[in-house]
Design an enzyme around this catalytic site. Structure first.
Site, PDB file in Angstrom:
ATOM      1  N   CYS A 122       0.834  -1.200   0.000  1.00  0.00           N
ATOM      2  CA  CYS A 122       0.000   0.000   0.000  1.00  0.00           C
ATOM      3  C   CYS A 122       0.873   1.255   0.000  1.00  0.00           C
ATOM      4  O   CYS A 122       0.622   2.193  -0.759  1.00  0.00           O
ATOM      5  CB  CYS A 122      -0.921  -0.008   1.221  1.00  0.00           C
ATOM      6  N   CYS A 123       1.918   1.265   0.841  1.00  0.00           N
ATOM      7  CA  CYS A 123       2.844   2.399   0.873  1.00  0.00           C
ATOM      8  C   CYS A 123       3.540   2.577  -0.470  1.00  0.00           C
ATOM      9  O   CYS A 123       3.762   3.702  -0.925  1.00  0.00           O
ATOM     10  CB  CYS A 123       3.896   2.205   1.973  1.00  0.00           C
ATOM     11  N   CYS A 205      -0.746   8.637   6.917  1.00  0.00           N
ATOM     12  CA  CYS A 205      -2.132   8.362   6.541  1.00  0.00           C
ATOM     13  C   CYS A 205      -2.972   8.143   7.799  1.00  0.00           C
ATOM     14  O   CYS A 205      -2.499   7.598   8.799  1.00  0.00           O
ATOM     15  CB  CYS A 205      -2.200   7.128   5.654  1.00  0.00           C
ATOM     16  N   CYS A 208      -3.224   4.708   9.527  1.00  0.00           N
ATOM     17  CA  CYS A 208      -1.947   4.133   9.953  1.00  0.00           C
ATOM     18  C   CYS A 208      -1.206   4.999  10.973  1.00  0.00           C
ATOM     19  O   CYS A 208      -0.021   4.791  11.219  1.00  0.00           O
ATOM     20  CB  CYS A 208      -1.041   3.897   8.743  1.00  0.00           C
ATOM     21  N   CYS A 232       8.214   3.778   5.612  1.00  0.00           N
ATOM     22  CA  CYS A 232       7.255   3.429   4.564  1.00  0.00           C
ATOM     23  C   CYS A 232       7.926   3.102   3.237  1.00  0.00           C
ATOM     24  O   CYS A 232       7.270   2.665   2.312  1.00  0.00           O
ATOM     25  CB  CYS A 232       6.268   4.574   4.354  1.00  0.00           C
TER      26      CYS A 232
END
Length: 242
Positions: A122-123, A205, A208, A232
């Protein structure tokens, strides 16, 4: 005097010791060639640099990464920053829509909670790939990293060679403490994310990031359900100095 290059970074690092932030920026920006970029996430370190880079708005391109999962408070400080420093144009880079759709289909909307691998993916989609687009063609990348922030940042220098992006990474706040940063914020009335005073010292985010508990490490609020290094992928790769 030789311009800053990959081959003479150690020479320049030695010259930059014990010099004020304003002078460090002036010296480096006068002695680099090519496209210079500054990445901001609107954290307090980046806000201090934004203030000091404002006079160099014709020399430095400023950009931010909008992951699509940020706090509204981050957008609020973005707006306040644009109002305070109207000469600075802040370009926004977004993730690719196709990447997001593929991730949702495979892992779900919040798949990053499932495993470290899915979180890193996702990162990669939301941060690393847009960063690669932003840095393409740049020769110098200015960051708000500080050595105090985490154990894996203690070995940094002012100027480093980023092998992955083939550019010089410039960390002008290297030796700043958190108290130093806060002092600059207060002295110059620099806008900051309102979450900072609620215990969010490192803001990423929304899904997170959480507020820190008393005594916790600076990065403990990021991906708090994971153990190990809190990165990240934007600054994870080791830089080399010559």
């Amino acid at each position: 005097m030789d311009k800053i290059t990959k081959e003479n970074l150690q020479y320049w690092n030695d010259k930059l010791n014990n010099i004020s932030l304003e002078n460090i920026l002036d010296i480096v920006l006068k002695n680099v060639e090519g496209r210079v970029v500054f990445s901001t996430s609107f954290g307090i370190e980046d806000q201090v640099l934004t203030h000091y880079l404002n006079p160099f708005h014709n020399k430095v391109e400023v950009f931010t990464l909008d992951t699509g999962r940020q706090f509204n408070e981050t957008y609020e400080v973005f707006q306040k920053t644009q109002s305070k420093y109207p000469n600075l144009t802040i370009k926004t880079y977004y993730p690719e829509e196709a990447d997001i759709q593929e991730y949702y289909q495979k892992s779900g909307v919040n798949g990053f909670y499932n495993s470290i691998e899915e979180r890193k993916q996702c990162c990669f989609i939301r941060k690393v790939k847009p960063l690669n687009r932003a840095l393409k063609g740049a020769s110098v990348w200015i960051t708000g990293l500080r050595a105090e922030q985490s154990a894996n940042r203690e070995s940094m220098q002012f100027l480093e060679w980023d092998e992955d992006h083939q550019l010089v990474k410039f960390n002008p706040l290297l030796h700043y403490t958190l108290k130093d940063v806060e002092a600059e914020i207060n002295e110059f009335n620099i806008p900051i994310n309102s979450l900072y005073k609620k215990g969010f010292l490192s803001i990423g985010c929304a899904p997170c990031t959480r507020a820190l508990e008393p005594g916790e490490d600076f990065r403990a609020g990021r991906w708090w359900w994971e153990d190990g290094k809190k990165e990240c992928g934007l600054h994870l790769h080791e830089s080399k100095n010559n």
